[in-house]
Design a protein around this motif. Sequence first.
Motif: not given
Lengths: 435, 141
Positions: A379, A382-384, A386, A389, A412, A414-416, B7, B9-11, B16, B44, B63-65, B67
Amino acid sequence: MTMYWNKKVECMSREEMRRLQSERLVKMVEHVYNDSTYYRKRMDECGVKPQDIRSIDDISKLPFTTKQDLRDNYPFGLFCVPMEDIVRLHASSGTTGKPIVAGYTKDDLAMWSEVVARSLMAAGVSKDDIMQVSYGYGLFTGGLGAHDGGTLIGASIVPTSSGNTEKQITLMRDFGSTVLACTPSYALYIADSIKKSGFDIKDFKLRVGIFGAEPWTDAMRRDIEEKLNIKAFDIYGLTEMCGPGVGCECECQNGTHLWEDHFYPEIIDPVTLQPLPPGEKGELVFTNLTKWGMPMIRYRTRDLTTLHYETCECGRTAVRMSKILGRSDDMLIIRGVNVFPSTIESIILEFPECEPYYMIEVDRVNNTDTFDIQVEVKPEYYTDRITELAALKKRITARVQSVVGISPNIKIVEPNTIERSMGKAKHAIDHRKFE
Amino acid sequence: MLIKQLSVFLENRLGRFSQIAKIFSEAGINMKAFTVSENAEFGVLHLIVSDPEKACALLREKSFAATLNDVICLQCPDVPGALEVALAAITEAGISIEYMYAFAQGSTASVIIRPNDLDKCIEVLSENKFKTLTQEGLNSI
């Protein structure tokens, strides 16, 4: 008409074969005990002396050898002759940065040529053939192995090695090559390139394909046979034993004949490590009976298969191995390269940005293996942006490429998202179908 | 001078964003503006919301990334050429913009700017008498 390179051995009665194997095993055990500090130590640890090995039936008293032993003794620790007697070195693709090294004496190379000659002839290749060897020449055993075996039977060898496909095709047509030896995936690539170049397959004289070094499906075999207008044969081998030619299919294509007077095969239960009766599925274990430079004693291949001892319709008594039915460890073979999930794990752990979870996903699309690795980013990383990443993805890709030798697609997620397991985590999903 | 942007992060997966919208709706959080930076596999999502801290905490719980980061909210009249003057000043100062997006309300346009150098960008904008919104100012829109 069935052709044999060495009919006497290939069609020997089972009793005669066991006698020959016994004789050779006794000599081999004396050799490794006397000439290798490694094997002597292992045998002493197990309380086995050379005099305890009187026949092939005593082989189960000997300790196993594993890939890890080869790595631990990299590069020459398992050589059993002085370096001056080694005339050739080969190495297989490494997965932990260290390749598997094989050393051969002059006699070992002669033995290797002999078993490749038997393999080729079982597949119907003779001195009248023009054989194009499109396996890579070099450290990889494929190219030079096929080359030397083909030379021994007197075929006209065209040593094109792999790559430069346009030139391959032109020479194949102009020279009238009748046999193609390469990996099955390269054979398909060649077939598709012939079509793309606008050539007519009728202008080619190919009739036999000798394909190996990676698993392939029956569907792939039919596809290659149809596109190249040939009969395709599976040749089997592993660097640890010598390379290609440990066994090969005959015209009956009812399993792979193993040249068991040189490579003694056993099937063991991978859990109890006890030998299993003929026909039962288990892990394949090989012992070099004649390779003097770097013999493997009870080498655990981790391949799961069955062995069949009935005489084949081709007349050979040489034991037949069924298709490889899986692995007793978690090794994946991707684009011909051995990949262990543990290697990927150690790479992922090098990146502080990544969670210690990953999932490898393998599939085959258009006859090429896909190689995806899912990773999660912590976590706080993560930044704003892209672009950060994307840069991380690029760095992980480059690292895997440099260690494993093939390039993955890093995903990459998402978490979990990646399953957390309390027990033995599943680290790889293989969607490919080989049966 | 600066406002908080959320912000996430999304797959590239179905549904979503709709999950995020549902979380905000249930928590009474209002979205004022958003945009997505994306490539083929992931993106993002950038959001300007009424309560960024609460929104971020809620998303992380699920559980979303997510920030939080600072961005500039430039105010300019919603007329042709207004943005050009501001951008020219930023460009002249050698500042590059990573991404930006805008929304207009009445006669005023709000432009969210993510420059590579936040402090310098704020400095340039105030020297040139451009108006930027604070969090409180934004929330009162």
